[in-house]
Design an enzyme around this catalytic site. Sequence first.
Site, PDB file in Angstrom:
ATOM      1  N   HIS A  88       0.708  -1.622   0.046  1.00  0.00           N
ATOM      2  CA  HIS A  88      -0.466   0.089  -0.277  1.00  0.00           C
ATOM      3  C   HIS A  88       1.614   1.408  -0.291  1.00  0.00           C
ATOM      4  O   HIS A  88       0.919   2.202  -1.277  1.00  0.00           O
ATOM      5  CB  HIS A  88      -0.762  -0.179   1.547  1.00  0.00           C
ATOM      6  CG  HIS A  88      -1.932   1.670   0.991  1.00  0.00           C
ATOM      7  ND1 HIS A  88      -2.736   1.158   1.204  1.00  0.00           N
ATOM      8  CD2 HIS A  88      -1.585   2.000   1.831  1.00  0.00           C
ATOM      9  CE1 HIS A  88      -4.092   2.453   1.838  1.00  0.00           C
ATOM     10  NE2 HIS A  88      -2.863   3.283   1.769  1.00  0.00           N
ATOM     11  N   GLU A  89       1.949   0.952   1.221  1.00  0.00           N
ATOM     12  CA  GLU A  89       2.887   2.299   0.656  1.00  0.00           C
ATOM     13  C   GLU A  89       3.552   2.085  -0.209  1.00  0.00           C
ATOM     14  O   GLU A  89       4.036   4.006  -0.009  1.00  0.00           O
ATOM     15  CB  GLU A  89       3.361   2.700   2.258  1.00  0.00           C
ATOM     16  CG  GLU A  89       2.592   2.770   3.806  1.00  0.00           C
ATOM     17  CD  GLU A  89       1.759   3.616   3.574  1.00  0.00           C
ATOM     18  OE1 GLU A  89       1.620   4.842   3.243  1.00  0.00           O
ATOM     19  OE2 GLU A  89       1.007   3.111   4.591  1.00  0.00           O
ATOM     20  N   HIS A 143       1.736   4.349  -3.124  1.00  0.00           N
ATOM     21  CA  HIS A 143       1.521   5.346  -3.227  1.00  0.00           C
ATOM     22  C   HIS A 143       3.241   6.219  -3.964  1.00  0.00           C
ATOM     23  O   HIS A 143       3.188   7.650  -4.288  1.00  0.00           O
ATOM     24  CB  HIS A 143       1.314   5.989  -1.723  1.00  0.00           C
ATOM     25  CG  HIS A 143      -0.104   5.594  -1.629  1.00  0.00           C
ATOM     26  ND1 HIS A 143      -0.755   5.940  -1.858  1.00  0.00           N
ATOM     27  CD2 HIS A 143      -0.197   5.853  -0.195  1.00  0.00           C
ATOM     28  CE1 HIS A 143      -1.472   5.820  -1.079  1.00  0.00           C
ATOM     29  NE2 HIS A 143      -1.506   5.136   0.233  1.00  0.00           N
TER      30      HIS A 143
END
Length: 226
Positions: free
Chosen positions: A22-23, A26
């Site tokens: 997820h990170e 980004h």
Amino acid sequence: MNVSFYDISVWVLPLVLAITFHEAAHAFVAYRLGDNTAWQLGRVSFNPIKHIDPFGTLLLPAMLLFAHSPFLFGYAKPVPVNFRKLNHPRLDMVWVALAGPATNILLALAAALALHAVPFAPAGSAQWIFDNLKNALVINAVLAVFNMMPIPPLDGGRVAVGLLPRALAMPLARLEPFGMLILIGLLILLPLAGSQFGLNLDVISGILRTLTGYVIQAVLFLTGNA
């Protein structure tokens, strides 16, 4: 509450992978759209240590679990994004925000597809693999739905700020420093206060659970597991 080593082994791995991807998503999308801030800090990485926040990722969920909180949540280290460096700041902010939840949906789909291979796994490890994949599906669905709540600094809040007219976007953006306090109030303190008076004020987490259920059902249907 009795938590065994087996329980930890089938929850921690999918949780760490879900947060890491997820990170990293980004950071990668921000880099591709013109901002190299996270790239320079090594956040475009699948190394979990780069993304895990000791309190938000590990201690906070554990504390809520043992306190029988009506809803569990946590957070990783925020990915630093300099929106002024993005090629098209308002629109690109939306793509950067969407990258995390979209990645979690892709991971949920991958986990559900992998369930078809469990019958071919060695008998001694099949149950462990199944539980990891099942939990990966659930965790990624929860992360995708939770992070799309329209409250900054969650991804849904960033998307809303990027898409709403400026007259609405600016007041919403100003809530960002208080976002975590708002979430704690809505998801933990309000339900606990209501329970003291015999009231069910667990509305937000109830909505999130319902939406998460719909996402899981859709993923299972699309991957032939329905």
